[in-house]
Structure formats: structure tokens, C-alpha cells
Scaffold this motif. Structure first.
Motif, PDB file in Angstrom:
ATOM      1  N   GLN A  11       0.840  -1.329  -0.087  1.00 39.43           N
ATOM      2  CA  GLN A  11       0.079   0.078  -0.078  1.00 39.43           C
ATOM      3  C   GLN A  11       0.931   1.332   0.010  1.00 39.43           C
ATOM      4  N   MET A  12       1.881   1.325   0.745  1.00 37.68           N
ATOM      5  CA  MET A  12       2.785   2.314   0.886  1.00 37.68           C
ATOM      6  C   MET A  12       3.545   2.478  -0.422  1.00 37.68           C
ATOM      7  N   GLY A  14       2.385   1.874  -3.281  1.00 43.93           N
ATOM      8  CA  GLY A  14       1.352   2.108  -4.280  1.00 43.93           C
ATOM      9  C   GLY A  14       1.009   3.689  -4.295  1.00 43.93           C
ATOM     10  N   ILE A  15       1.145   4.293  -2.812  1.00 45.97           N
ATOM     11  CA  ILE A  15       0.839   5.602  -2.638  1.00 45.97           C
ATOM     12  C   ILE A  15       2.141   6.495  -3.235  1.00 45.97           C
ATOM     13  N   ILE A  16       3.192   5.879  -3.048  1.00 48.41           N
ATOM     14  CA  ILE A  16       4.351   6.456  -3.535  1.00 48.41           C
ATOM     15  C   ILE A  16       4.486   6.744  -5.080  1.00 48.41           C
ATOM     16  N   GLU A  18       1.955   6.739  -7.050  1.00 49.82           N
ATOM     17  CA  GLU A  18       0.728   7.488  -7.529  1.00 49.82           C
ATOM     18  C   GLU A  18       1.204   8.932  -7.724  1.00 49.82           C
ATOM     19  N   ASN A  19       2.264   9.589  -6.898  1.00 45.48           N
ATOM     20  CA  ASN A  19       2.859  10.847  -6.948  1.00 45.48           C
ATOM     21  C   ASN A  19       4.314  10.770  -7.634  1.00 45.48           C
TER      22      ASN A  19
END
Length: 155
Positions: A11-12, A14-16, A18-19
């Protein structure tokens, strides 16, 4: 428990991903020997992608690895110490990074052993290695280029 950890890790990541700027900074941080994914996640999260702190010294103070002199007026009373009012998670992560760097990075190992031979305190030397890694992280992100080990090029 290990399955939950791997789910949170993905999840971490994936968040990274995205940006774009976070992903670039994450990649740059991982080029530094001794800094791993968990420390990179921590630094990106707590510095708001390196926008919250103006310098690495301020972030070092936040993490509790910046040395403070113990003085009163003109007299020096005792040795320089670090603050116990700190983000303990960051302090632990940088401690582990410093230990890894001393074992795996020849430049850090030589520096650490030289200071110990000079009779310096082991923990103060380890704290210097922590600060070196943090300074490199901020420099790499500020420059926008991967870390280059210059010890191999010195003749």
C-alpha cells in the motif's frame, strides 16, 4: 503478521508510485548505501516530500540525532549531548541505517574505525554517521541526482 506487513508495504509503495515527485525522491533515497525502503518511506512521510524542513539539520533535530552543547553562559559543563525529546521512530531508523552503513560501506567503515582509534566515543561517532546519511539524503533530493560513491574515484 508477516502477511499484514507485506500488505501495508505494498500500500505504501502504491501511494508513492501515484505521485511522480514522491516516486522520484524514493528512488533517489534508495541509491544511498545504508538507506533502505523503510527509511525512505519515513523521510518522505515526515518531511512532506522534503517540503516541511528547510535543511537536514532541522530534520536531524526533529529526529533527535542533532548534537547540542551543554553550556551555561561562558562555562562548558559536560559534553555535547542529543535531545531525548525526539521522534523515536526516526532515531531508531537512522541508527539501524548507520549500523548497516558501517558494516557495508567501506567509506563509513574507515571513518568509524579511524575515529575509534583516535579515542573518540563510539556513540558520538555513530551519531556522526547518522548525520552523514541524513545530509546525503537531503543533498540527493535537492540535487535531483542519484548518490555517487566518490571513494572509489579518489586516487
Amino acid at each position: 503478521m508477516s502477511k499484514q506487513i507485506s500488505v501495508v508495504q505494498k500500500q505504501m509503495e502504491g501511494i508513492i508510485k501515484e505521485n511522480e515527485s514522491m516516486f522520484r525522491n524514493y528512488g533517489l533515497l534508495n541509491t544511498i548505501n545504508g538507506v533502505g525502503p523503510q527509511t525512505a518511506f519515513f523521510m518522505i512521510a515526515y518531511t512532506a516530500n522534503f517540503t516541511k524542513f528547510k535543511s537536514w539539520r532541522k530534520f536531524a533535530s526533529y529526529c533527535g540525532i542533532a548534537p547540542f552543547p551543554n553550556r551555561s553562559g561562558t562555562s562548558v559543563r559536560g559534553r555535547t549531548k542529543i535531545s531525548h525529546l525526539a521522534n523515536k521512530e526516526g532515531k531508531v531508523l537512522f541508527h539501524l541505517c548507520a549500523m548497516t552503513a558501517i558494516q557495508c560501506v567501506p567509506e563509513m567503515r574507515v571513518f568509524y574505525q579511524r575515529r575509534l582509534k583516535e579515542g573518540k566515543n563510539e556513540m558520538s561517532t555513530l551519531n556522526i554517521v547518522r548525520n552523514k546519511l541524513l545530509a546525503r539524503a537531503f543533498a540527493v533530493v535537492k540535487r535531483g541526482t542519484p548518490y555517487v560513491d566518490t571513494m572509489g574515484y579518489a586516487a
